[in-house]
Motif scaffolding. Structure first.
Motif, PDB file in Angstrom:
ATOM      1  N   LEU A 233       6.112 -15.292  -0.602  1.00  0.00           N
ATOM      2  CA  LEU A 233       7.106 -14.531   0.156  1.00  0.00           C
ATOM      3  C   LEU A 233       6.625 -14.241   1.580  1.00  0.00           C
ATOM      4  N   GLY A 234       5.407 -14.693   1.895  1.00  0.00           N
ATOM      5  CA  GLY A 234       4.870 -14.476   3.237  1.00  0.00           C
ATOM      6  C   GLY A 234       4.291 -13.088   3.429  1.00  0.00           C
ATOM      7  N   ILE A 235       4.056 -12.374   2.306  1.00  0.00           N
ATOM      8  CA  ILE A 235       3.468 -11.030   2.412  1.00  0.00           C
ATOM      9  C   ILE A 235       1.967 -11.161   2.203  1.00  0.00           C
ATOM     10  N   PRO A 236       1.159 -10.780   3.201  1.00  0.00           N
ATOM     11  CA  PRO A 236      -0.288 -10.958   3.038  1.00  0.00           C
ATOM     12  C   PRO A 236      -0.854  -9.988   1.994  1.00  0.00           C
ATOM     13  N   PRO A 237      -1.504 -10.492   0.964  1.00  0.00           N
ATOM     14  CA  PRO A 237      -2.074  -9.606  -0.062  1.00  0.00           C
ATOM     15  C   PRO A 237      -3.079  -8.613   0.517  1.00  0.00           C
ATOM     16  N   MET A 238      -3.746  -9.015   1.616  1.00  0.00           N
ATOM     17  CA  MET A 238      -4.721  -8.111   2.230  1.00  0.00           C
ATOM     18  C   MET A 238      -4.059  -6.808   2.667  1.00  0.00           C
ATOM     19  N   GLU A 239      -2.878  -6.929   3.269  1.00  0.00           N
ATOM     20  CA  GLU A 239      -2.187  -5.729   3.749  1.00  0.00           C
ATOM     21  C   GLU A 239      -1.490  -5.014   2.604  1.00  0.00           C
ATOM     22  N   TYR A 240      -0.899  -5.803   1.738  1.00  0.00           N
ATOM     23  CA  TYR A 240      -0.041  -5.221   0.712  1.00  0.00           C
ATOM     24  C   TYR A 240      -0.853  -4.593  -0.433  1.00  0.00           C
ATOM     25  N   LEU A 241      -1.984  -5.218  -0.759  1.00  0.00           N
ATOM     26  CA  LEU A 241      -2.742  -4.763  -1.924  1.00  0.00           C
ATOM     27  C   LEU A 241      -4.075  -4.122  -1.550  1.00  0.00           C
ATOM     28  N   VAL A 242      -4.797  -4.742  -0.602  1.00  0.00           N
ATOM     29  CA  VAL A 242      -6.152  -4.276  -0.303  1.00  0.00           C
ATOM     30  C   VAL A 242      -6.123  -3.043   0.605  1.00  0.00           C
ATOM     31  N   LEU A 243      -5.294  -3.112   1.637  1.00  0.00           N
ATOM     32  CA  LEU A 243      -5.261  -2.034   2.628  1.00  0.00           C
ATOM     33  C   LEU A 243      -5.010  -0.644   2.004  1.00  0.00           C
ATOM     34  N   PRO A 244      -3.966  -0.469   1.178  1.00  0.00           N
ATOM     35  CA  PRO A 244      -3.737   0.872   0.610  1.00  0.00           C
ATOM     36  C   PRO A 244      -4.923   1.357  -0.205  1.00  0.00           C
ATOM     37  N   ARG A 245      -5.595   0.448  -0.875  1.00  0.00           N
ATOM     38  CA  ARG A 245      -6.719   0.852  -1.727  1.00  0.00           C
ATOM     39  C   ARG A 245      -7.929   1.267  -0.873  1.00  0.00           C
ATOM     40  N   VAL A 246      -8.209   0.482   0.165  1.00  0.00           N
ATOM     41  CA  VAL A 246      -9.352   0.816   1.029  1.00  0.00           C
ATOM     42  C   VAL A 246      -9.084   2.136   1.750  1.00  0.00           C
ATOM     43  N   LEU A 247      -7.873   2.286   2.265  1.00  0.00           N
ATOM     44  CA  LEU A 247      -7.538   3.517   2.999  1.00  0.00           C
ATOM     45  C   LEU A 247      -7.596   4.732   2.076  1.00  0.00           C
ATOM     46  N   ALA A 248      -7.056   4.563   0.866  1.00  0.00           N
ATOM     47  CA  ALA A 248      -7.032   5.693  -0.070  1.00  0.00           C
ATOM     48  C   ALA A 248      -8.451   6.132  -0.407  1.00  0.00           C
ATOM     49  N   LEU A 249      -9.328   5.195  -0.691  1.00  0.00           N
ATOM     50  CA  LEU A 249     -10.698   5.591  -1.040  1.00  0.00           C
ATOM     51  C   LEU A 249     -11.451   6.117   0.178  1.00  0.00           C
ATOM     52  N   ALA A 250     -11.206   5.512   1.355  1.00  0.00           N
ATOM     53  CA  ALA A 250     -11.888   5.987   2.566  1.00  0.00           C
ATOM     54  C   ALA A 250     -11.492   7.436   2.854  1.00  0.00           C
ATOM     55  N   TRP A 251     -10.258   7.773   2.507  1.00  0.00           N
ATOM     56  CA  TRP A 251      -9.779   9.136   2.763  1.00  0.00           C
ATOM     57  C   TRP A 251     -10.240  10.102   1.668  1.00  0.00           C
ATOM     58  N   MET A 252     -10.180   9.681   0.441  1.00  0.00           N
ATOM     59  CA  MET A 252     -10.459  10.578  -0.675  1.00  0.00           C
ATOM     60  C   MET A 252     -11.958  10.827  -0.891  1.00  0.00           C
ATOM     61  N   THR A 253     -12.792   9.821  -0.600  1.00  0.00           N
ATOM     62  CA  THR A 253     -14.212   9.972  -0.945  1.00  0.00           C
ATOM     63  C   THR A 253     -14.885  11.146  -0.224  1.00  0.00           C
ATOM     64  N   PRO A 254     -14.699  11.331   1.099  1.00  0.00           N
ATOM     65  CA  PRO A 254     -15.344  12.488   1.727  1.00  0.00           C
ATOM     66  C   PRO A 254     -14.904  13.815   1.088  1.00  0.00           C
TER      67      PRO A 254
END
Lengths: 358, 267
Positions: A233-254
């Motif tokens: 569908l032309g949706i990059p998995p990096m943005e659609y799947l990886v980004l929310p997970r990295v951002l969520a953990l980067a925010w929650m861990t501290p």
């Protein structure tokens, strides 16, 4: 002529292994006759196949025409489709040469390193697009991930940090009590939790809990071709799947690290008050006497790094998962192992850096 | 002369069976009988409960009411050990093969042989090789399921299903997703297995070509009325069923050799 009688089934007694052992001299031709075969199943086919092979090697003509019709039909069926060219695994068999194995392993490691670098590059690109507001991802997915890796982890992070604080206090008390210096247990626990143990324990819990879950989620999506569907569908998995997970953990861990620090200090305090005859006021004032904001910041910097590393390891393993159920298990295990290794290496590097810079 | 089973598996009778998922009714008033050596087709539109019925027939789920009898014995009145012994005579091919992904194809076929027979490792391997050859997978013994195509996985699933020479073989959508040639080969294989082993074969399918090629009895399930509409030979149902829905279903895309006028389909 060789007459067959009795049961030729999986459950029955095995027939003779060697066809020629039934004959005193090697005959030029053997005719197998169904004298009284009471019952048969696939075992008869296996036996006939084996005997036929033996006869072929001894250059004896074996006549099976009087065997049960059904068995002959099944034998013909097995021979109808010849073995496909290249179907055998001879070329693909693992080599037992030490040098070849090491070479293959090195190549595999190099490939893994290159794909990890490519993954990091893609994530950086996705983060860049996020920074300029162009990243495509579902906000709801982000909040669900935040909920899963933050609030849902409070209980386990709190319990383990409390116990780690208490253990630090016990271990410290054994040594410090020899000098009558039990009061310094408060400093040991406070500084130990804030600078090191709070972030380290949070990182390890997240690696086992969230990192494995990311790998399993993305791995299952890989197995079900959901990631292929996104790409189509032309949706990059990096943005659609990886980004929310990295951002969520980067925010929650501290935040989780701060929470772990508080629980660790409380755990140490409970030991101090109950077993070392310190008053709560004494313990708290002693804890904050030597504590500085810089210590807290060091712990938070480490914690944020661990969160990002755990998310990256989980997502990388998930996206590079094979297409089978066992591959999902391997991806989850790989995510935990590589997450913990990454945490320990980065801890060593940060500690060295903080020591050098004072 | 095929071996005799300790418990007769056929005829297989489904009597007044009602299927539910929780409180949701799937099918009710199901009543039919499958005779020894028959190739019985369970057919119907998508979502009508064909695979669910199959899963009830092989003892994975317990019917909400009614009975499923193997040779006159109600499956659910047997104690668990006897039920397992009976189901050992049953082979099942699942829709997507359901191979164990961590095992090679040969290992997949050998699992039931290891569990239920006293064959040694060499004999098990020979038998697994033979079964894989029967389904056209000679030489693929050491492949992992992830390394072969969907159609091959399905055929390997069939090899595992026939590993123990079952008296009854259940096939869930055996030819769906296969190219016409492979589907035809699979149909031929099913017919050959029935002829050689005398097994009873129950097939869940909505592939018309397969239904007509192999089926000699069938039941038609309806998703709207949530019950069976008819039983009988698929060709008889296509040509003579008084129920238009069945005729429409079975006539779709198949050239008719009689002079009946085309069916009117109301949308």
């Amino acid at each position: 002529m060789l007459g067959l009688s009795g049961a030729f089934t999986i459950d029955a007694e095995r027939p003779r292994e060697d066809l020629l052992s039934a004959f005193k001299t090697t005959p030029p031709r053997i005719r197998l006759v169904d004298e009284a075969i009471t019952s048969w199943d696939s075992l008869l086919l296996v036996v006939l196949g084996r005997w036929r092979e033996q006869a072929k090697q001894a250059q004896i003509e074996l006549d099976l025409s009087e065997m049960p019709e059904g068995a002959l039909r099944l034998m013909r069926l097995a021979e109808t489709v010849p073995q496909q060219e290249g179907a055998g695994r001879d070329e693909g068999k693992p080599s037992f040469s030490w040098l070849t194995r090491q070479g293959e392993r090195s190549l595999h490691t190099l490939e893994g390193f290159a794909s990890a670098l490519a993954f990091l590059g893609n994530v950086s690109f996705a983060l860049g697009r996020f920074a300029v507001g162009k990243a495509r991802y579902r906000k709801s997915e982000f909040w669900v991930t935040v909920q899963a890796c933050g609030p849902n982890a409070l209980l386990v992070v709190g319990a383990i940090s409390f116990l780690v604080g208490a253990i630090l206090a016990f271990v410290g008390a054994v040594q410090l009590s020899m000098f009558g210096a039990e009061i310094f247990v408060a400093n040991l626990v406070g500084i130990g939790m804030v600078m090191e143990m709070g972030s380290l324990m949070t990182g390890i819990i997240l690696a086992g809990r969230t990192g494995a879950s990311f790998a399993a989620q993305l791995g299952t999506m890989q197995v079900n071709e959901e990631i292929d569907a996104l790409e189509t569908l032309g949706i990059p998995p990096m943005e659609y799947l990886v980004l929310p997970r990295v951002l969520a953990l980067a925010w929650m861990t501290p935040l989780l690290v701060l929470y772990a620090n508080v629980f660790g200090i409380v755990g140490g305090g409970v030991v101090g008050v109950l077993f070392l005859n310190l008053s709560p006021t004494q313990y708290v004032s002693q804890t904050f006497e030597l504590m500085t904001l810089w210590f807290c910041i060091q712990g938070l910097i480490k914690g944020s790094t661990y969160g990002i590393l755990v998310a990256l390891c989980g997502c990388y393993r998930g996206l590079h998962c094979g297409r089978s159920a066992s591959a999902v298990g391997e991806a989850a295990t790989g995510a935990v192992v590589s997450g913990i290794v990454a945490i320990v290496i980065s801890d060593a590097l940060w500690t060295l850096l903080f020591m050098v810079t004072g | 002369m095929k071996k005799e089973s300790p418990i007769p598996a056929a005829p297989l009778a489904v009597r007044d069976v009602e299927l539910r998922y929780g409180t949701t009714l799937i099918q009710k008033d199901l009543c039919f009988e499958i005779q020894q050596g028959e190739i019985f087709v369970i057919m119907g539109g998508s979502g009508c409960g064909k695979s669910t019925l199959l899963k009830h027939m092989i003892g994975l789920y317990r019917p909400h009411s009614g009975s499923i009898c193997y040779g006159g014995t109600n499956l659910w009145e047997l104690d668990p050990r006897s039920r397992n012994r009976l189901l050992r005579n049953v082979g099942v091919l699942y829709q997507h093969g359901a191979l164990w992904s961590s095992l090679t194809l040969a290992d997949n076929v050998m699992v039931p042989l290891e569990e239920y027979t006293t064959l040694n490792a060499k004999e098990r391997r020979e038998l697994a090789t033979l079964k894989l050859a029967m389904v056209g997978l000679a030489g693929f013994e050491d492949y992992m399921p992830a390394e072969i195509s969907g159609g091959m996985r399905k055929r390997a699933g069939l090899a595992r299903a026939i590993a123990m020479d079952p008296d009854i073989l259940f096939l869930d959508e055996p030819s769906s997703g296969l190219d016409p040639l492979t589907a035809k080969q699979l149909d031929d294989l099913i017919l050959e297995l029935r002829a050689a082993l005398g097994s009873t074969i129950v097939v869940v399918s909505h592939e018309l070509a397969s239904i007509f090629a192999i089926g000699n009895n069938s039941v038609f399930l309806d998703a709207e009325r949530k019950t069976m509409l008819a039983t009988g030979h698929p060709v008889d149902l296509r040509d003579h069923s008084p129920i238009p829905k069945i005729r429409q279903f079975l006539a779709r895309g198949v050239p008719r050799n009689d002079n009946t006028p085309p069916l009117e389909i109301t949308i």
